[in-house]
Design a protein around this motif. Structure first.
Motif, PDB file in Angstrom:
ATOM      1  N   ARG A  84       0.825  -1.223   0.000  1.00 25.08           N
ATOM      2  CA  ARG A  84       0.000   0.000   0.000  1.00 25.08           C
ATOM      3  C   ARG A  84       0.852   1.264   0.000  1.00 25.08           C
ATOM      4  N   ALA A  85       1.973   1.213   0.691  1.00 22.30           N
ATOM      5  CA  ALA A  85       2.823   2.395   0.857  1.00 22.30           C
ATOM      6  C   ALA A  85       3.746   2.677  -0.325  1.00 22.30           C
ATOM      7  N   GLN A  86       3.794   1.781  -1.313  1.00 20.23           N
ATOM      8  CA  GLN A  86       4.717   1.966  -2.434  1.00 20.23           C
ATOM      9  C   GLN A  86       4.424   3.258  -3.187  1.00 20.23           C
ATOM     10  N   THR A  87       5.475   3.995  -3.496  1.00 21.18           N
ATOM     11  CA  THR A  87       5.356   5.246  -4.242  1.00 21.18           C
ATOM     12  C   THR A  87       5.323   5.009  -5.744  1.00 21.18           C
ATOM     13  N   TYR A  88       5.736   3.831  -6.176  1.00 20.71           N
ATOM     14  CA  TYR A  88       5.796   3.535  -7.612  1.00 20.71           C
ATOM     15  C   TYR A  88       4.422   3.114  -8.130  1.00 20.71           C
ATOM     16  N   ARG A  89       4.057   3.656  -9.255  1.00 19.76           N
ATOM     17  CA  ARG A  89       2.892   3.218 -10.012  1.00 19.76           C
ATOM     18  C   ARG A  89       3.303   3.189 -11.461  1.00 19.76           C
ATOM     19  N   PRO A  90       2.767   2.304 -12.274  1.00 18.68           N
ATOM     20  CA  PRO A  90       1.684   1.373 -12.008  1.00 18.68           C
ATOM     21  C   PRO A  90       2.201   0.094 -11.358  1.00 18.68           C
ATOM     22  N   LEU A  91       1.378  -0.478 -10.505  1.00 15.78           N
ATOM     23  CA  LEU A  91       1.710  -1.752  -9.913  1.00 15.78           C
ATOM     24  C   LEU A  91       0.464  -2.617  -9.839  1.00 15.78           C
ATOM     25  N   VAL A  92       0.692  -3.900  -9.754  1.00 12.94           N
ATOM     26  CA  VAL A  92      -0.365  -4.883  -9.558  1.00 12.94           C
ATOM     27  C   VAL A  92       0.142  -5.833  -8.483  1.00 12.94           C
ATOM     28  N   HIS A  93      -0.747  -6.293  -7.626  1.00 12.35           N
ATOM     29  CA  HIS A  93      -0.369  -7.221  -6.560  1.00 12.35           C
ATOM     30  C   HIS A  93      -1.087  -8.544  -6.809  1.00 12.35           C
TER      31      HIS A  93
END
Length: 160
Positions: free
Chosen positions: A40-49
């Motif tokens: 949740r805290a990641q500053t990088y986008r785009p991401l998928v979990h």
């Protein structure tokens, strides 16, 4: 959300999709406070979990469902009908990485990563065509198809 994110444009820069994949079994005690909080805290986008639940019998499925409903990025969940050996569950997790993801990293349910970890990994990957920190993984699925993906690992020296 259960959709796959596309690459994101930031000004003139195209930012590749990064996948965080999590294999978990009975991880309710740590999943939310460690892994989920870190993603949740990641500053990088785009991401998928992507999350593979290995047939947990604790509150893990409920935690995952609540998390997936609350976040603004895709969460892809698979629940194994029966508990499989840990290596098989890790293989399931790797196989779930969307084809659109340029890179992925494994984050176990009781692990954490710094909020800027993905940003730092991607900055490193962008500076080197081949780097010892960004490497390729090739495996073969049960049906004989080849799975190839780039894995990111970030190492920080103690004291830095």
């Amino acid at each position: 959300m259960y959709l796959v994110a596309e690459n994101e444009h930031s000004g003139d820069e195209v930012r590749p999709l990064v996948c965080v994949t999590t294999p978990v079994y009975n991880g309710a005690a740590h999943l939310e406070e460690a892994c989920i909080r870190s993603v949740r805290a990641q500053t990088y986008r785009p991401l998928v979990h992507t999350i593979v639940d290995n047939g947990s019998t604790d509150a893990t499925p409920e935690l995952i469902a609540r998390y997936a409903a609350e976040v603004d990025y895709p969460v892809i969940v698979q629940r194994n009908g029966v508990t499989v050996r840990q290596p098989e569950n890790f293989n399931c997790a790797a196989a779930m990485v969307p084809a659109e993801a340029a890179y992925f990293t494994v984050l176990c349910a009781d692990d954490t990563m710094a909020p800027t970890a993905l940003e730092e990994m991607m900055a490193l990957a962008a500076t080197r065509e081949t780097a010892d920190r960004a490497s390729k993984l090739r495996s073969v699925a049960e049906d004989g198809t080849s799975l190839t993906a780039k894995i990111l690992q970030f190492f920080r020296r103690s004291g830095n």
